[in-house]
Design a protein around this motif. Sequence first.
Motif, PDB file in Angstrom:
ATOM      1  N   LEU A  75       0.923  -1.391   0.125  1.00  0.00           N
ATOM      2  CA  LEU A  75      -0.012  -0.067  -0.096  1.00  0.00           C
ATOM      3  C   LEU A  75       0.769   1.186  -0.108  1.00  0.00           C
ATOM      4  O   LEU A  75       1.795   1.348   0.832  1.00  0.00           O
ATOM      5  CB  LEU A  75      -0.892  -0.037   1.355  1.00  0.00           C
ATOM      6  N   SER A  76       0.732   2.060  -0.912  1.00  0.00           N
ATOM      7  CA  SER A  76       1.693   3.251  -1.020  1.00  0.00           C
ATOM      8  C   SER A  76       1.507   4.051   0.120  1.00  0.00           C
ATOM      9  O   SER A  76       0.464   4.214   0.620  1.00  0.00           O
ATOM     10  CB  SER A  76       1.353   4.042  -2.580  1.00  0.00           C
ATOM     11  N   ILE A 107       6.451  -1.923   7.734  1.00  0.00           N
ATOM     12  CA  ILE A 107       5.504  -0.594   7.899  1.00  0.00           C
ATOM     13  C   ILE A 107       6.445   0.742   7.992  1.00  0.00           C
ATOM     14  O   ILE A 107       7.130   0.547   9.106  1.00  0.00           O
ATOM     15  CB  ILE A 107       4.535  -0.869   8.933  1.00  0.00           C
ATOM     16  N   THR A 108       6.277   1.524   7.259  1.00  0.00           N
ATOM     17  CA  THR A 108       6.804   2.792   7.215  1.00  0.00           C
ATOM     18  C   THR A 108       6.088   3.888   7.775  1.00  0.00           C
ATOM     19  O   THR A 108       5.008   4.086   7.362  1.00  0.00           O
ATOM     20  CB  THR A 108       7.751   3.229   5.998  1.00  0.00           C
ATOM     21  N   ILE A 109       6.522   4.470   8.748  1.00  0.00           N
ATOM     22  CA  ILE A 109       5.592   5.432   9.447  1.00  0.00           C
ATOM     23  C   ILE A 109       6.651   6.837   9.638  1.00  0.00           C
ATOM     24  O   ILE A 109       7.783   6.748  10.134  1.00  0.00           O
ATOM     25  CB  ILE A 109       5.190   5.139  10.853  1.00  0.00           C
ATOM     26  N   GLY A 110       5.810   7.815   9.092  1.00  0.00           N
ATOM     27  CA  GLY A 110       6.805   9.247   9.210  1.00  0.00           C
ATOM     28  C   GLY A 110       8.298   9.090   8.576  1.00  0.00           C
ATOM     29  O   GLY A 110       9.192   9.447   9.151  1.00  0.00           O
ATOM     30  N   PRO A 145       2.335  10.213   7.636  1.00  0.00           N
ATOM     31  CA  PRO A 145       2.380   9.544   6.426  1.00  0.00           C
ATOM     32  C   PRO A 145       2.738   7.834   6.882  1.00  0.00           C
ATOM     33  O   PRO A 145       3.613   7.725   7.412  1.00  0.00           O
ATOM     34  CB  PRO A 145       3.169  10.027   5.284  1.00  0.00           C
ATOM     35  N   HIS A 146       2.432   6.975   6.243  1.00  0.00           N
ATOM     36  CA  HIS A 146       2.529   5.532   6.485  1.00  0.00           C
ATOM     37  C   HIS A 146       2.513   4.650   5.291  1.00  0.00           C
ATOM     38  O   HIS A 146       1.621   5.045   4.220  1.00  0.00           O
ATOM     39  CB  HIS A 146       1.889   4.878   7.639  1.00  0.00           C
ATOM     40  N   ALA A 147       3.097   3.608   5.041  1.00  0.00           N
ATOM     41  CA  ALA A 147       3.214   2.649   4.002  1.00  0.00           C
ATOM     42  C   ALA A 147       3.425   1.372   4.323  1.00  0.00           C
ATOM     43  O   ALA A 147       3.842   1.188   5.443  1.00  0.00           O
ATOM     44  CB  ALA A 147       4.292   2.946   2.872  1.00  0.00           C
TER      45      ALA A 147
END
Length: 108
Positions: free
Chosen positions: A48-49, A68-71, A90-92
């Motif tokens: 999920l972008s 999971i990328t957060i900030g 922002p998260h991906a």
Amino acid sequence: MSESQLGEGVNAVAGLVDYQDGAVVSRTLVKKEKGTVTVFAFDQDQALSEHSVPHDALVQVIDGETEITIGGKPHAVRAGEMILMPGNVPHAVKATSRFKMILTMLRG
């Protein structure tokens, strides 16, 4: 708005959604005014972008592993672990292997 896709009694979480080759599959389990609970199955390398939402979201990984990328900061999250994605940050999500997660959106 108040609905539930769960059966009465105990439900086997991992069996509520199946993997599909090359896809992300989701099933909303509970949809209420104050939040939703959705289970997802990601095939390996699906993602999920980056995006943001105005409310907090809790991810519980129930099978496999994800990044999971957060900030801008990546987090490896494995089966049995959870992570909070704060609202307006922002998260991906990227499947480093096939994985399943429960996403609980908190709107209150």
